[in-house]
Motif scaffolding. Sequence first.
Motif, short mmCIF file in Angstrom:
data_model
loop_
_atom_site.label_atom_id
_atom_site.label_comp_id
_atom_site.label_asym_id
_atom_site.label_seq_id
_atom_site.Cartn_x
_atom_site.Cartn_y
_atom_site.Cartn_z
N GLY A 136 74.33 132.00 -63.72
CA GLY A 136 75.78 132.15 -63.73
C GLY A 136 76.26 133.41 -64.41
O GLY A 136 77.43 133.54 -64.74
N THR A 176 78.43 129.42 -61.61
CA THR A 176 77.90 129.44 -60.24
C THR A 176 76.44 129.89 -60.30
O THR A 176 75.98 130.37 -61.34
N SER A 219 76.82 130.00 -55.28
CA SER A 219 76.81 128.60 -54.86
C SER A 219 78.18 127.93 -54.95
O SER A 219 78.37 126.84 -54.42
N ASP A 220 79.15 128.56 -55.63
CA ASP A 220 80.47 127.92 -55.75
C ASP A 220 81.36 128.21 -54.54
O ASP A 220 82.56 127.94 -54.58
N GLY A 239 77.23 126.56 -50.20
CA GLY A 239 77.32 127.80 -50.99
C GLY A 239 77.09 129.03 -50.14
O GLY A 239 76.65 128.96 -49.00
#
Length: 624
Positions: free
Chosen positions: A483, A503, A522-523, A547
């Motif tokens: 992230g 993320t 992935s968010d 994602g």
Amino acid sequence: NGSTMAGAADTQYESLKLISTIGFGGTIRDGLQVHPSGDYIVYPLGCTVVIEEIEGAKKQHFLQGHTDRVSCVAVSHSGRYIASGQVTHQGYRADVIVWDFEERSIVHKLSLHQVEVTSLSFSPSDQYLLTLGGEDDGSLALWNVETGKALAGRPTADSSGGHAADVQFCHTSDYRFVSGGKHTIRVWDIDPKTHTLNPTNCALRSLRRVVTTIAITPDDALAYCGTTSGDVVVVSVEHKVLKANGPAKERFARGVSVIQTQDDGNVMIGGGDGTVAICKPDTLKFLKSTKYEHAVTSIAVHSNHTFVGTDHSEIFKQAADLTSTRRTVCDPDGIKDVVFPEASSELFVTCSSNAIRIWHTPTGSQLLHIKVPTATCNTVVLRPDGKLILSGWDDGKIRAYMPQSGKLKFEINNAHNKGVTALAFTNDCTRIISGGGDGQVRVWRMGPSTQSLLETLKEHKGAVNDIRVRSDDSECVSASADGSCIVWCLKRFVRNQILFVNTVFQQVRYRPDEAQLLTAGSDRKVHYWEAFDGSLIRELEVSASGGLNALDIASDGQHFITGGGDKLLKVLTYNEGDVTHVGQGHSGDVTSAAICPNQQYIVSVTASGSIFRWEYPASLPLSM
């Protein structure tokens, strides 16, 4: 600046034009068909049905209309129609689409079966179409091809046996067909007036078999039924009794997957162990046989040769003496990465498990195949001068190859624990920057004959998924699964900025003027960042489901593309963040995508191993 949903206000975007595909849906039984004209092969690829010319440049046409993976394909006897069925989610209906071959257009959408359609068969005069649902559905239906109306339907299981796996119309009558499945083979008669379906079970004595595929002789005398036990049950269609069962000695390991009757009366059988055999019609004794590496799922007979499809998504052209040449290549374990050289749109490079391949962009032909049998290639980059292919592998090695010959130039052993997951060159070609599954970023010096480690940068807690270098080689940015994205100074080897979002970062790009950074993860969002102080400018929700794995910015900086778990390729304006074009039809999740340097094509690759080449929309307005 807040969060906005891309294209939410205006959902009227155009479709990207698909130019060509590399791949084949090889897991589908009998998916590969030869059109009766003898000029085309027809096969499924993801949600698309591909019509490909056999000779010449192998020009492709695409039938697009399915909402999910195509599960079966049939071509009518006259060649006027193509039918294709699909899978869908539990509780929903799976469509069958009837296509007009000449017009390449939808004639009917037939919606009846639950979850999956497993088999299709046209009657000899093209008057009727039979459709068979999967195990969740358990019924077959008879349709009028002209009107698209359902005439009759019936469950295929009864007290003596289970659900059917295949249906085939006879060749001489529109009113008789054969079905086969678990412990049962049935001959069905259709009442010409009322269209009632009347099944008769074939007397198989004590034989208990699970039928997977059926082929009927041209004169409708015999039906050859392939089984999971690796033998073939032959029944008389007229008398509905067992005629033979064989081959007696040479069973097909892993079952019989496909059968084709030949003009000379012999039978060609394909097996789950990769065997293709030509057998005698009565005893099914092998006359000659050959073996492919993977399970054979399709055999399509052309005038003077045969096309064989395998479950590893390969298509072979097989001559009469059973020697074969490979026609279509695919990496069924999925493609991890795709890149273009900096100055050329003629070629692109992909990497997958055990392999790096170089492709010719305009024709889609494979120019070079580099094999490493024991490892998976996670990432591939080209040196800015185009004279070296650098690849990162899950065995922790960095391997460099010559692009013309594919020879290994050098390898760096133990470059990272947990595999090499990201690579970049500096623009002066003197240094390599690598990222690993261990979260480390390492800088290597590239001498004329040696490679040495200059520095290890340890801050990331998760795998490093992407690395990009500024044009003046002063900084690089690494995107990690933890992230965070970190901008590193390449002179002092310290952290300049750190960017945090909740993320798993997959991709990072500098805008061509390098004032901003773009990230995807992935968010399902794309984030815009200021390059000089690392502040978040805006976030844009691009995908409704799944994602983002792929991100690339066009060389003019006006548009960018994304792709991911929703199996869509989207083109967005950079400044407004609006979706302008969408590419549909991928066979799996989009794992990577690239815009070629001269903005002619977009190439996207998928987790199921297929490659899609799209036309870069020329009509894109320059957003000022």
